[in-house]
Scaffold this active site. Structure first.
Site, PDB file in Angstrom:
ATOM      1  N   LEU A 120      12.696 -49.744 -18.855  1.00 37.55           N
ATOM      2  CA  LEU A 120      11.305 -50.135 -19.104  1.00 37.55           C
ATOM      3  C   LEU A 120      11.211 -51.106 -20.271  1.00 37.55           C
ATOM      4  O   LEU A 120      10.437 -52.074 -20.231  1.00 37.55           O
ATOM      5  CB  LEU A 120      10.468 -48.878 -19.386  1.00 37.55           C
ATOM      6  N   THR A 163      14.963 -42.256 -21.312  1.00 40.29           N
ATOM      7  CA  THR A 163      14.333 -42.588 -22.592  1.00 40.29           C
ATOM      8  C   THR A 163      13.636 -43.944 -22.586  1.00 40.29           C
ATOM      9  O   THR A 163      13.051 -44.328 -23.602  1.00 40.29           O
ATOM     10  CB  THR A 163      15.381 -42.556 -23.721  1.00 40.29           C
ATOM     11  N   HIS A 190      15.668  -7.036 -22.909  1.00 37.52           N
ATOM     12  CA  HIS A 190      16.510  -8.206 -23.188  1.00 37.52           C
ATOM     13  C   HIS A 190      15.699  -9.313 -23.869  1.00 37.52           C
ATOM     14  O   HIS A 190      16.100  -9.835 -24.921  1.00 37.52           O
ATOM     15  CB  HIS A 190      17.115  -8.715 -21.875  1.00 37.52           C
ATOM     16  N   GLU A 191      14.567  -9.685 -23.280  1.00 41.26           N
ATOM     17  CA  GLU A 191      13.746 -10.765 -23.838  1.00 41.26           C
ATOM     18  C   GLU A 191      13.152 -10.362 -25.183  1.00 41.26           C
ATOM     19  O   GLU A 191      13.023 -11.194 -26.087  1.00 41.26           O
ATOM     20  CB  GLU A 191      12.634 -11.152 -22.851  1.00 41.26           C
ATOM     21  N   HIS A 222      15.792 -10.930 -27.871  1.00 39.92           N
ATOM     22  CA  HIS A 222      15.831 -12.337 -28.274  1.00 39.92           C
ATOM     23  C   HIS A 222      14.689 -12.659 -29.233  1.00 39.92           C
ATOM     24  O   HIS A 222      14.885 -13.287 -30.278  1.00 39.92           O
ATOM     25  CB  HIS A 222      15.692 -13.243 -27.037  1.00 39.92           C
ATOM     26  N   VAL A 232       5.017 -49.572 -23.377  1.00 41.00           N
ATOM     27  CA  VAL A 232       6.191 -48.820 -23.846  1.00 41.00           C
ATOM     28  C   VAL A 232       5.800 -48.087 -25.119  1.00 41.00           C
ATOM     29  O   VAL A 232       5.486 -48.719 -26.127  1.00 41.00           O
ATOM     30  CB  VAL A 232       7.384 -49.759 -24.116  1.00 41.00           C
ATOM     31  N   ASP A 260      23.498 -16.792 -21.951  1.00 44.23           N
ATOM     32  CA  ASP A 260      23.484 -16.611 -23.405  1.00 44.23           C
ATOM     33  C   ASP A 260      24.892 -16.730 -23.976  1.00 44.23           C
ATOM     34  O   ASP A 260      25.109 -17.374 -25.009  1.00 44.23           O
ATOM     35  CB  ASP A 260      22.892 -15.243 -23.773  1.00 44.23           C
ATOM     36  N   HIS A 294       0.629 -41.767 -20.507  1.00 45.14           N
ATOM     37  CA  HIS A 294       0.664 -41.117 -19.192  1.00 45.14           C
ATOM     38  C   HIS A 294      -0.591 -40.291 -18.904  1.00 45.14           C
ATOM     39  O   HIS A 294      -0.818 -39.904 -17.749  1.00 45.14           O
ATOM     40  CB  HIS A 294       1.901 -40.224 -19.085  1.00 45.14           C
TER      41      HIS A 294
END
Length: 654
Positions: free
Chosen positions: A218, A214, A434-435, A438, A172, A510, A351
């Protein structure tokens, strides 16, 4: 098995009778084809029982085999047989021998066996029903519902007795504070005497609360593995059934099993399915309430001195009944939050172990870089990302997983798969503008989220473009920072408005995000001068404020969004040339990384924070390492060339 055997015998009897009837002959055929032609060797008279009656047959033994002849009157048959033979000149010593066989009655034996099996099956069924009815009476006497077919038995899966739990705390990662809390429960179970001698009581249980994925389950499993005690796992929904009294009966059975195997751990996953507040439910549910009441009694009632610890997990702690969460039942409430950058690095280290990594970088390098790229990821998200990267590398027929696969996997988890969608040139220009809007507003506003990557490749989650940001993970944000965030969210729509003179439906998500931030500012954070320092809790079925207050909240939300819209428009106009350059680069390359973005926009004019700072530091470290490697390689080449020239000079002198 008894019923199947009886059916089999009935089938066998039917087959026997069917094939036996195939050899039947008439009396005329017997006389004409067998008796007159002197083909009969012997005759056996046999009696066959059929229920309460019987019939008599003559088995004619001939050179061609046995034939059956049904007899009406045995005496008449024998007289006619003897008369026919004497008329043909046969003497008394040459007559066909006749035998009587009433003992070899096969059908009678089968009938007796079937009747016996029928009786045995009937007795067995009545005995089983009697036992069940006795159990019903006993369980009703105890206040529970019927337990026919084991409905009232607990559905808990028991680990740690026959099948050992191999999970340990080392498995863990990223939950250091929670592990410290849980480790004490392990000490209580392993060494209860140490605590009892000093006067301490073993805690009844702990409530693990936090977002999905989360590591709550485990962590509980690791506690059972470390303690080496039986671990009873059950879900909250397993208590709830359509039958009255079943839930309470299962709770009793669960704690009975735990006490029989004490010291032990009971883990109830998603306990909110059975432990919701009783007074806030609409319509009422007596069965659910009865189950909860039984759970409360078992956790803190008479006879609770056994070493049984109850761990429970929930994603919605606020829905639980106060009687369940009070000390004495759940003595500790442990919040399992999303991991920070260091916690994510620890989880990645776990992992990444089974994955074959590209040896050009160490596992620590991969973990550190990926931890900075995945803010807000849970342990389950990280496990999924690592698995997606390995799958992608296998699909590409690679032997190892490189940084390229991990970055592609992170994009897939966040935005979805790249789509092979044909987009018109006009749509590509709109998405690029547009991007870029931003990106530029986020870049030049202090509260904006720093940008890492920009692309106009369509994604499977519905977006025509995708921007990867690195948000600040600080727990506190000012009003000004939240206002800047809203302006950044609206930057794409404002950029479309300025460059295209019209707006599209692409800003739907948005606008929803902008509303959510503004709504939280007014109703949760008290950041409105008009509303004041008031926080309005989210209620499931009704609101606690008046319609007039709701209207004022709506007006304040609109006011905030209008201010942020003007800020976004102003930033877009001031940096119009940056948006043009960025959109042109996007149309040419489709994807821009941080290096390309810095070349176009320049360095971000604000001090980096949190993840972005860690990312830049890591980037600088790797660039410095690469520069050192290049310098070292360059020096080696220069030395080799110098040695080569010296050898050539020596050869020339010689």
């Amino acid at each position: 098995m008894i019923i199947l055997g009886a059916v089999g015998l009935i089938f066998a009897q039917t087959i026997y009778e069917y094939y036996g009837d195939q050899n039947n002959i008439s009396y005329v055929d017997f006389v004409k084809h067998y008796l007159d032609e002197d083909k009969v060797d012997k005759i056996t008279i046999r009696r066959i029982t059929e229920g309460n009656s019987f019939r008599t047959i003559a088995i004619i033994h001939t050179k061609e085999g046995e034939k059956s002849l049904i007899l009406g009157n045995v005496d008449n048959f024998l007289e006619n047989l003897e008369k026919s033979q004497l008329e043909k000149g046969k003497g008394p010593d040459r007559l066909i021998p006749v035998e009587f066989d009433y003992k070899g009655d096969t059908n009678k034996l089968i009938d007796r066996m079937i009747n016996f099996l029928y009786a045995a099956a009937t007795i067995a069924i009545f005995y089983y029903l009697f036992k069940q009815l006795k159990g019903i009476g006993g369980s009703m006497g105890k206040g529970g519902g019927s337990d026919i077919f084991g409905i009232g038995k607990s559905q808990a899966k028991i680990y740690g007795i026959d099948n050992k739990i191999k999970t340990r705390f080392k498995d863990v990662a990223g939950l250091d504070e929670a592990k410290v809390e849980i480790m004490e429960f392990v000490d209580f179970l392993k060494k209860p005497k140490k605590f009892k001698e000093i006067g301490a009581k073993i805690p009844r249980g702990a409530l693990l609360a936090g977002p999905p994925g989360t590591g709550k389950t485990l962590l509980a499993k690791a506690a059972a593995g470390e303690a080496g005690v039986p671990f009873l796992y059950i879900s909250g929904s397993d208590f709830v059934e359509m039958f009255v009294g079943v839930g309470a009966s299962r709770v009793r059975d669960l704690f009975k099993k735990a006490k029989e195997n004490a010291p032990s751990i009971i883990f109830i996953d998603e306990i909110d399915a059975v432990g919701r507040k009783r007074e806030s439910k609409m319509g009422g549910n007596d069965e659910r309430d009865n189950t909860l009441n039984q759970l409360l009694v078992e956790m803190d009632g008479f006879g609770t001195e056994n070493n049984v610890v109850v761990l429970a997990a929930t994603n919605r702690k606020e829905l639980l009944d106060p009687a369940l969460t009070r000390p004495g039942r759940f003595d500790r409430s442990i919040d399992i939050t999303l991991p920070d950058i260091d916690g994510r690095k620890q989880i990645f280290m776990v992992h990444l172990k089974p994955i074959k990594l590209d040896p050009s970088k160490t596992m620590d390098d991969y973990a550190k870089r990926l931890a900075t790229l995945t803010p807000g990821f849970s342990g389950a998200d990280i496990a999924n990302l690592c698995n997606e990267a390995a799958i992608l590398a296998a699909r590409r027929n690679k032997k190892v997983v490189s940084a390229e696969e991990f970055e592609a996997a992170s994009e897939r988890v966040i935005a979805g798969l790249e789509k092979k969608k044909i987009v018109s040139e006009e749509e590509r220009k709109t998405v690029a503008v547009h991007e870029s809007g931003h990106a530029v507003v986020s870049w030049f506003l202090e509260g904006g989220t720093p940008l890492l990557k920009l692309t106009i490749i369509p994604r499977s989650k519905g977006s025509l473009g995708f921007a990867q940001y690195l948000p600040n993970e600080n727990s506190l944000e000012t009003k000004e920072e939240l206002m800047d965030r809203i302006a950044c969210v609206l930057g794409g729509r404002c950029s479309e408005e300025l460059f295209n003179g019209k707006v599209t439906t692409g800003a739907y998500d948005d606008l929803r995000k902008a509303y959510d931030i503004a709504h939280a500012m007014i109703t949760k954070f008290g950041m409105s001068e008009k509303i004041g320092f008031l926080g309005y809790a989210d209620e499931e079925y009704y609101r606690k404020h008046s319609d007039r207050t709701a209207k004022e909240i709506d007006n304040e939300i609109k006011h905030i969004i209008d201010i942020c819209t003007e800020k976004a428009r102003k930033t877009v106009r001031e940096h119009k040339h940056h948006i043009e350059n960025l959109s042109k680069a996007l149309l040419a390359k489709e994807t821009l990384d941080l290096t390309a973005i810095i070349e176009i926009l320049g360095e971000r004019p604000f001090e980096p924070k949190s993840n972005y700072k860690a990312y830049l530091e890591y980037k600088k470290e790797k660039e410095a390492e690469e520069e050192e490697i290049k310098e070292h390689e360059q020096k080696e080449l220069e030395e080799e060339e110098k040695e080569k020239k010296e050898e050539e000079q020596k050869s020339a002198n010689a």
